[in-house]
Write a protein that holds these residues in place. Structure first.
Motif, short mmCIF file in Angstrom:
data_model
loop_
_atom_site.label_atom_id
_atom_site.label_comp_id
_atom_site.label_asym_id
_atom_site.label_seq_id
_atom_site.Cartn_x
_atom_site.Cartn_y
_atom_site.Cartn_z
N TYR A 168 78.26 -78.85 82.44
CA TYR A 168 77.94 -80.58 82.65
C TYR A 168 79.77 -80.57 81.92
O TYR A 168 80.50 -81.74 82.93
CB TYR A 168 77.19 -80.90 81.47
CG TYR A 168 77.73 -82.32 81.28
CD1 TYR A 168 76.78 -83.07 82.32
CD2 TYR A 168 77.80 -82.70 80.31
CE1 TYR A 168 76.55 -84.76 82.02
CE2 TYR A 168 78.23 -84.23 80.16
CZ TYR A 168 77.28 -85.08 80.96
OH TYR A 168 77.27 -86.33 80.71
N GLN A 169 80.01 -80.37 81.35
CA GLN A 169 81.95 -80.07 81.25
C GLN A 169 83.05 -80.06 81.44
O GLN A 169 83.53 -81.10 81.90
CB GLN A 169 81.90 -79.17 79.46
CG GLN A 169 81.01 -80.15 78.35
CD GLN A 169 81.54 -79.01 77.34
OE1 GLN A 169 82.58 -78.73 76.81
NE2 GLN A 169 80.56 -78.32 76.30
N VAL A 170 82.55 -78.98 83.30
CA VAL A 170 82.87 -79.02 83.42
C VAL A 170 82.56 -80.11 85.10
O VAL A 170 84.38 -80.78 85.36
CB VAL A 170 83.39 -77.80 84.84
CG1 VAL A 170 84.36 -77.38 85.79
CG2 VAL A 170 83.86 -76.23 83.50
N GLY A 171 81.39 -80.27 85.38
CA GLY A 171 81.39 -81.78 86.38
C GLY A 171 82.04 -82.70 85.67
O GLY A 171 81.75 -83.64 87.15
N ARG A 172 82.23 -83.09 84.05
CA ARG A 172 83.15 -84.47 83.85
C ARG A 172 84.33 -84.53 84.31
O ARG A 172 84.81 -85.60 84.92
CB ARG A 172 82.49 -84.66 82.87
CG ARG A 172 81.43 -85.37 81.98
CD ARG A 172 80.90 -85.15 80.39
NE ARG A 172 81.55 -86.54 79.78
CZ ARG A 172 82.37 -87.76 79.97
NH1 ARG A 172 81.03 -88.45 80.78
NH2 ARG A 172 83.14 -88.54 79.15
N ARG A 173 84.81 -83.28 83.87
CA ARG A 173 86.44 -83.33 84.32
C ARG A 173 86.55 -83.52 86.07
O ARG A 173 87.32 -83.82 86.88
CB ARG A 173 86.75 -82.32 83.92
CG ARG A 173 86.88 -81.83 83.10
CD ARG A 173 88.42 -82.14 81.62
NE ARG A 173 88.20 -83.86 81.51
CZ ARG A 173 87.92 -84.16 81.16
NH1 ARG A 173 86.98 -84.19 80.15
NH2 ARG A 173 88.21 -86.22 81.22
N ALA A 174 86.09 -82.72 87.16
CA ALA A 174 86.08 -83.22 88.37
C ALA A 174 85.13 -84.61 88.77
O ALA A 174 86.07 -85.35 89.24
CB ALA A 174 84.80 -82.04 89.30
N TYR A 175 84.14 -84.91 87.95
CA TYR A 175 83.68 -86.58 88.09
C TYR A 175 84.86 -87.57 88.13
O TYR A 175 84.60 -88.38 88.51
CB TYR A 175 82.40 -86.65 86.99
CG TYR A 175 81.92 -88.10 87.54
CD1 TYR A 175 80.45 -88.31 88.87
CD2 TYR A 175 81.98 -89.26 86.65
CE1 TYR A 175 80.27 -89.37 88.72
CE2 TYR A 175 81.06 -90.21 86.90
CZ TYR A 175 80.79 -90.30 88.09
OH TYR A 175 79.71 -91.66 88.58
N PHE A 176 85.85 -87.42 86.68
CA PHE A 176 86.63 -88.14 86.72
C PHE A 176 88.29 -88.08 86.96
O PHE A 176 88.94 -88.48 86.06
CB PHE A 176 86.33 -88.52 84.90
CG PHE A 176 85.73 -89.51 84.73
CD1 PHE A 176 85.29 -90.80 84.63
CD2 PHE A 176 83.81 -88.89 83.80
CE1 PHE A 176 84.55 -91.33 84.12
CE2 PHE A 176 82.76 -88.83 83.17
CZ PHE A 176 83.01 -90.52 83.45
N GLU A 196 95.10 -79.47 77.84
CA GLU A 196 93.73 -79.10 76.63
C GLU A 196 92.24 -79.05 76.67
O GLU A 196 91.37 -78.27 76.26
CB GLU A 196 94.12 -80.17 75.46
CG GLU A 196 95.79 -79.05 74.56
CD GLU A 196 95.63 -80.23 73.01
OE1 GLU A 196 95.11 -81.10 73.13
OE2 GLU A 196 97.29 -79.45 73.29
N LYS A 197 92.11 -80.92 77.27
CA LYS A 197 90.43 -81.02 78.13
C LYS A 197 90.10 -79.80 78.82
O LYS A 197 88.89 -79.30 78.68
CB LYS A 197 90.77 -82.30 78.82
CG LYS A 197 91.04 -83.24 77.31
CD LYS A 197 90.85 -85.09 78.09
CE LYS A 197 91.43 -86.01 77.12
NZ LYS A 197 91.77 -87.44 77.93
#
Length: 223
Positions: A168-176, A196-197
Motif C-alpha cells: 500500500y505504501q509503495v502504491g501511494r507513492r505511485a498514485y501521487f 526519503e519517503k
C-alpha cells in the motif's frame, strides 16, 4: 404360506433392497459445483506466470481481470479468499516494478528540473518565472512514453491492499507521482526529501519475494 406367495414375498424384498441400495449410492455422490468459465481462465493466466519474475504487464492485466470478476461475484467464497491471497503475493512484484518506474520518472524529472533551474538563474523573478510550455510538453511526453500508464495501473492495484502494508505504501507513492513531481519541479519539495519517503515505502516491503503457488488446483473446471 403357499409356494407362490413365498416367491412373491421374496421378490418384493429383493426389489426393496435393490431400490434402497440405488438410493444410497445416489446420495453418496455429491453434486460437482464447477467454477465459472471466466474464473477458470483467470486461474490459467496465473498458472502461466513465471513465478520467479512475473511479467509486470501481464500482472497488470491479471489485476484488472481480478477486479472485474470480484465485482461480478464470479468467485465461490473459497475461491475468492484464495484468489485474494494470490493477488497480494503477486502484487509484491508490481510494487518492485513501481519502484523502478518511479526511479525512471525521477531521472526525467531531475533533468527537467536542471533545465528549468538554468532559466531561473537568469530570471529577475525566479519564483514567479513562467516555465516555457515546450519544456513542460517535452517533460509530459517523456513521462508518458516511459511510465505513466504502467504506474497508474500499478497504483490502482496496490492501493487496494492493506493500508498498513508495504504494498500500500509503495502504491501511494505511485498514485501521487504526478503531485510529487509537480512539487519537485516547482521547488516545493526537494529530491532528497522525496527519496526519503520513497526509501521508507520500499523498506516496508518484504526483503525477499514470496514463494507463490500458482497451480490452478483451487478451481474446479470442466475438461
Amino acid at each position: 404360506m403357499s409356494f407362490y406367495l413365498m416367491r412373491f414375498a421374496l421378490f418384493s424384498l429383493l426389489a426393496v433392497a435393490t431400490l434402497t441400495g440405488c438410493g444410497e449410492r445416489q446420495q453418496a455422490e455429491p453434486a460437482v459445483r464447477y467454477s465459472q468459465p471466466q474464473v477458470c481462465e483467470f486461474a490459467a493466466d496465473i498458472a502461466a506466470l513465471d513465478v520467479t519474475q512475473p511479467d509486470a504487464k501481464q500482472l497488470r492485466f491479471i489485476n484488472e481481470t481480478w477486479r472485474e470478476l470480484a465485482k461480478d461475484n464470479a468467485f465461490r467464497p473459497d475461491e475468492l479468499t484464495y484468489a485474494q491471497q494470490l493477488m497480494t503475493e503477486l502484487n509484491y512484484f508490481l510494487a518492485r516494478d513501481s519502484l523502478q518506474l518511479i526511479e525512471r520518472v525521477l531521472a526525467i524529472t531531475a533533468a527537467t528540473f536542471e533545465e528549468i533551474e538554468g532559466l531561473r538563474r537568469f530570471s529577475s523573478n525566479p519564483r514567479e518565472m513562467k516555465v516555457p510550455d515546450s519544456i513542460l510538453r517535452n517533460y509530459r511526453n517523456a513521462v508518458q512514453a516511459c511510465c505513466a500508464d504502467a504506474l497508474s495501473a500499478n497504483a490502482t492495484a496496490l492501493v487496494r491492499e492493506d493500508e498498513y502494508s508495504g504494498l500500500y505504501q509503495v502504491g501511494r507513492r505511485a498514485y501521487f507521482i504526478q503531485r510529487d513531481v509537480t512539487a519537485l519541479l516547482n521547488n516545493d519539495l526537494t529530491f532528497a526529501a522525496y527519496r526519503e519517503k520513497l526509501a521508507s515505502a520500499a523498506a516496508a516491503l518484504p526483503t525477499q519475494a514470496p514463494m507463490v503457488e500458482v497451480a490452478a488446483d483451487w478451481v474446479t473446471c470442466r475438461r
